[in-house]
Write a protein that holds these residues in place. Structure first.
Motif, PDB file in Angstrom:
ATOM      1  N   SER A 148       0.851  -1.186   0.000  1.00 14.70           N
ATOM      2  CA  SER A 148       0.000   0.000   0.000  1.00 14.70           C
ATOM      3  C   SER A 148       0.884   1.232   0.000  1.00 14.70           C
ATOM      4  N   LEU A 149       0.621   2.164  -0.914  1.00 12.67           N
ATOM      5  CA  LEU A 149       1.395   3.399  -0.972  1.00 12.67           C
ATOM      6  C   LEU A 149       0.859   4.457  -0.021  1.00 12.67           C
ATOM      7  N   ASP A 150      -0.435   4.386   0.255  1.00 12.91           N
ATOM      8  CA  ASP A 150      -1.053   5.417   1.086  1.00 12.91           C
ATOM      9  C   ASP A 150      -1.637   4.894   2.397  1.00 12.91           C
ATOM     10  N   GLY A 151      -1.450   3.613   2.684  1.00  4.25           N
ATOM     11  CA  GLY A 151      -1.988   3.025   3.901  1.00  4.25           C
ATOM     12  C   GLY A 151      -3.454   2.663   3.806  1.00  4.25           C
ATOM     13  N   LYS A 152      -4.041   2.827   2.619  1.00 12.15           N
ATOM     14  CA  LYS A 152      -5.459   2.539   2.427  1.00 12.15           C
ATOM     15  C   LYS A 152      -5.665   1.496   1.321  1.00 12.15           C
ATOM     16  N   GLU A 153      -5.190   1.821   0.135  1.00 13.97           N
ATOM     17  CA  GLU A 153      -5.406   0.956  -1.023  1.00 13.97           C
ATOM     18  C   GLU A 153      -4.290  -0.085  -1.122  1.00 13.97           C
ATOM     19  N   LEU A 154      -4.679  -1.344  -1.345  1.00 15.95           N
ATOM     20  CA  LEU A 154      -3.713  -2.437  -1.355  1.00 15.95           C
ATOM     21  C   LEU A 154      -3.525  -2.955  -2.783  1.00 15.95           C
ATOM     22  N   PHE A 155      -2.265  -3.142  -3.169  1.00 18.88           N
ATOM     23  CA  PHE A 155      -1.933  -3.687  -4.479  1.00 18.88           C
ATOM     24  C   PHE A 155      -1.264  -5.045  -4.323  1.00 18.88           C
ATOM     25  N   LEU A 156      -1.542  -5.949  -5.249  1.00 22.25           N
ATOM     26  CA  LEU A 156      -0.856  -7.226  -5.309  1.00 22.25           C
ATOM     27  C   LEU A 156       0.273  -7.124  -6.322  1.00 22.25           C
ATOM     28  N   ILE A 157       1.388  -7.790  -6.032  1.00 20.44           N
ATOM     29  CA  ILE A 157       2.569  -7.664  -6.887  1.00 20.44           C
ATOM     30  C   ILE A 157       3.166  -9.039  -7.150  1.00 20.44           C
ATOM     31  N   LYS A 188      -4.614  -4.795  -9.124  1.00 19.24           N
ATOM     32  CA  LYS A 188      -5.594  -4.255  -8.190  1.00 19.24           C
ATOM     33  C   LYS A 188      -6.923  -4.970  -8.387  1.00 19.24           C
ATOM     34  N   PHE A 189      -7.546  -5.364  -7.267  1.00 13.66           N
ATOM     35  CA  PHE A 189      -8.878  -5.961  -7.323  1.00 13.66           C
ATOM     36  C   PHE A 189      -9.891  -4.838  -7.156  1.00 13.66           C
ATOM     37  N   HIS A 190     -10.695  -4.610  -8.190  1.00 12.73           N
ATOM     38  CA  HIS A 190     -11.605  -3.470  -8.174  1.00 12.73           C
ATOM     39  C   HIS A 190     -12.912  -3.822  -8.864  1.00 12.73           C
ATOM     40  N   GLU A 191     -14.006  -3.634  -8.172  1.00 15.63           N
ATOM     41  CA  GLU A 191     -15.347  -3.855  -8.709  1.00 15.63           C
ATOM     42  C   GLU A 191     -15.478  -5.232  -9.365  1.00 15.63           C
ATOM     43  N   GLY A 192     -14.977  -6.238  -8.660  1.00 15.96           N
ATOM     44  CA  GLY A 192     -15.138  -7.609  -9.109  1.00 15.96           C
ATOM     45  C   GLY A 192     -14.174  -8.062 -10.174  1.00 15.96           C
ATOM     46  N   THR A 193     -13.225  -7.216 -10.553  1.00 11.53           N
ATOM     47  CA  THR A 193     -12.244  -7.613 -11.563  1.00 11.53           C
ATOM     48  C   THR A 193     -10.836  -7.335 -11.058  1.00 11.53           C
ATOM     49  N   ILE A 194      -9.871  -8.043 -11.624  1.00 14.90           N
ATOM     50  CA  ILE A 194      -8.462  -7.853 -11.292  1.00 14.90           C
ATOM     51  C   ILE A 194      -7.803  -7.117 -12.447  1.00 14.90           C
ATOM     52  N   LYS A 195      -7.235  -5.955 -12.168  1.00 17.77           N
ATOM     53  CA  LYS A 195      -6.651  -5.127 -13.216  1.00 17.77           C
ATOM     54  C   LYS A 195      -5.139  -5.007 -13.047  1.00 17.77           C
ATOM     55  N   GLU A 196      -4.432  -5.038 -14.162  1.00 19.28           N
ATOM     56  CA  GLU A 196      -2.990  -4.794 -14.134  1.00 19.28           C
ATOM     57  C   GLU A 196      -2.759  -3.287 -14.175  1.00 19.28           C
ATOM     58  N   LEU A 197      -1.902  -2.790 -13.255  1.00 23.40           N
ATOM     59  CA  LEU A 197      -1.662  -1.354 -13.133  1.00 23.40           C
ATOM     60  C   LEU A 197      -0.337  -0.910 -13.725  1.00 23.40           C
ATOM     61  N   GLY A 198       0.457  -1.851 -14.192  1.00 26.40           N
ATOM     62  CA  GLY A 198       1.776  -1.505 -14.705  1.00 26.40           C
ATOM     63  C   GLY A 198       2.863  -2.219 -13.926  1.00 26.40           C
ATOM     64  N   TYR A 199       4.097  -1.790 -14.109  1.00 23.46           N
ATOM     65  CA  TYR A 199       5.217  -2.506 -13.503  1.00 23.46           C
ATOM     66  C   TYR A 199       6.380  -1.560 -13.235  1.00 23.46           C
ATOM     67  N   ILE A 200       7.304  -2.029 -12.409  1.00 25.82           N
ATOM     68  CA  ILE A 200       8.581  -1.357 -12.218  1.00 25.82           C
ATOM     69  C   ILE A 200       9.675  -2.343 -12.587  1.00 25.82           C
ATOM     70  N   VAL A 201      10.769  -1.826 -13.145  1.00 24.17           N
ATOM     71  CA  VAL A 201      11.850  -2.704 -13.603  1.00 24.17           C
ATOM     72  C   VAL A 201      12.874  -2.906 -12.483  1.00 24.17           C
ATOM     73  N   ASP A 202      12.396  -3.424 -11.372  1.00 21.11           N
ATOM     74  CA  ASP A 202      13.236  -3.727 -10.220  1.00 21.11           C
ATOM     75  C   ASP A 202      12.510  -4.779  -9.394  1.00 21.11           C
ATOM     76  N   ASP A 203      13.245  -5.415  -8.508  1.00 19.70           N
ATOM     77  CA  ASP A 203      12.635  -6.365  -7.575  1.00 19.70           C
ATOM     78  C   ASP A 203      12.011  -5.546  -6.449  1.00 19.70           C
ATOM     79  N   ILE A 204      10.696  -5.603  -6.318  1.00 15.62           N
ATOM     80  CA  ILE A 204       9.997  -4.802  -5.326  1.00 15.62           C
ATOM     81  C   ILE A 204      10.522  -5.061  -3.916  1.00 15.62           C
ATOM     82  N   ARG A 205      11.080  -6.243  -3.682  1.00 18.16           N
ATOM     83  CA  ARG A 205      11.612  -6.577  -2.362  1.00 18.16           C
ATOM     84  C   ARG A 205      12.875  -5.803  -2.031  1.00 18.16           C
ATOM     85  N   ASP A 206      13.508  -5.213  -3.053  1.00 17.93           N
ATOM     86  CA  ASP A 206      14.711  -4.417  -2.844  1.00 17.93           C
ATOM     87  C   ASP A 206      14.425  -2.915  -2.827  1.00 17.93           C
TER      88      ASP A 206
END
Length: 201
Positions: free
Chosen positions: A32-41, A57-75
């Motif tokens: 979550s970037l804002d402490g409210k909305e949760l994203f799956l990665i 993002k799970f929104h209104e009964g569907t799963i939408k792709e929001l884009g990507y970053i060219v790095d390992d999110i864990r780093d």
């Protein structure tokens, strides 16, 4: 284990979505970037071992792709609702620079555009073997100086044509290289001016 698979099916509340990639890790992450909305990665180790973290993002009964970053999110780190990490930039050699990503007005992940980026330490130190003309500013018309053959470090870039070069003796400035990896002011390829440059596929 699911490590190395090309795609998998994600199901939330009975809603299904196929995540596609090249070599997807089995670990599904949430952020979550804002402490409210949760994203799956998902993390994908691509065909040339290039890291790729894709956001959903799970929104209104569907799963939408929001884009990507060219790095390992864990780093990566979070700062001011932005994701801070690194990205690959190939000017005259393969290097990584520090950058950040945020949600745009459409709710998609995009990299924050900057005038210049600090380069990561890996593979940015080498030996200059020719006299090199560098500029005080990122303009060919700006004041010039000469860095003589010595150990140098590439420290900043605009990811287009300009790279900041710092010599061991303290001389420094912006170097211009064109799309053909040539230093036009010298009439030489960059590989003829520096030793041991690295360029990956």
């Amino acid at each position: 284990p699911l490590n190395g698979i090309e795609n998998f099916q994600l199901t939330i509340n009975g809603n299904q979505f196929v995540c596609e990639g090249n070599s997807i890790d089995s670990e599904l992450m949430a952020l979550s970037l804002d402490g409210k909305e949760l994203f799956l990665i998902t993390y994908d180790d691509g065909p040339s071992s290039d890291p790729l973290s894709t956001f959903y993002k799970f929104h209104e009964g569907t799963i939408k792709e929001l884009g990507y970053i060219v790095d390992d999110i864990r780093d990566c780190k979070l700062k001011d609702n932005e994701i801070v990490g690194r990205f690959r930039c190939d000017l005259f050699q393969t290097q990584s620079a520090y950058g950040s990503w945020k949600l745009n007005s459409e709710g998609k992940i995009e990299r924050v555009v900057a005038d210049e980026y600090n380069l990561c330490k890996e593979q940015n130190t080498t030996t200059l073997i020719k006299n090199l003309s560098v500029h005080k500013e990122k303009k060919l018309s700006s004041e010039k100086s000469i860095i003589t053959p010595q150990k140098i470090e590439f420290t900043k870039t605009d990811t287009k044509n300009w790279t900041y070069v710092e010599g061991a003796d303290g001389t420094s400035g912006w170097m211009y290289s064109n799309e053909n990896r040539e230093i036009e002011e010298l009439g030489l390829a960059v590989g003829d001016v520096f030793e041991n440059l690295v360029l990956y596929d």
